[in-house]
Design a protein around this motif. Sequence first.
Motif: not given
Length: 72
Positions: A65-72
């Motif tokens: 779950l830590t490897t998703d692309v962060d949508d900021a």
Amino acid sequence: MTEAHLAMPGTQLGDPVKAATAVIEVAVGGTVPLHQVLGSDSYDLARARVATLLADIEAGRELALTTDVDDA
């Protein structure tokens, strides 16, 4: 494994006639599972494999779950 199978004629759990009937039923039945197991031994082995796979997946959940692309 082949030698083990060759050594057990007549002692298998499975009934070849029942297995053939089941295969025909699955083939003409329309709606079928993607993975059809035949025999109580195969069923037990498949369930054990699924349980092991699920345990592996859950063990790696946090990292996955830590490897998703962060949508900021």
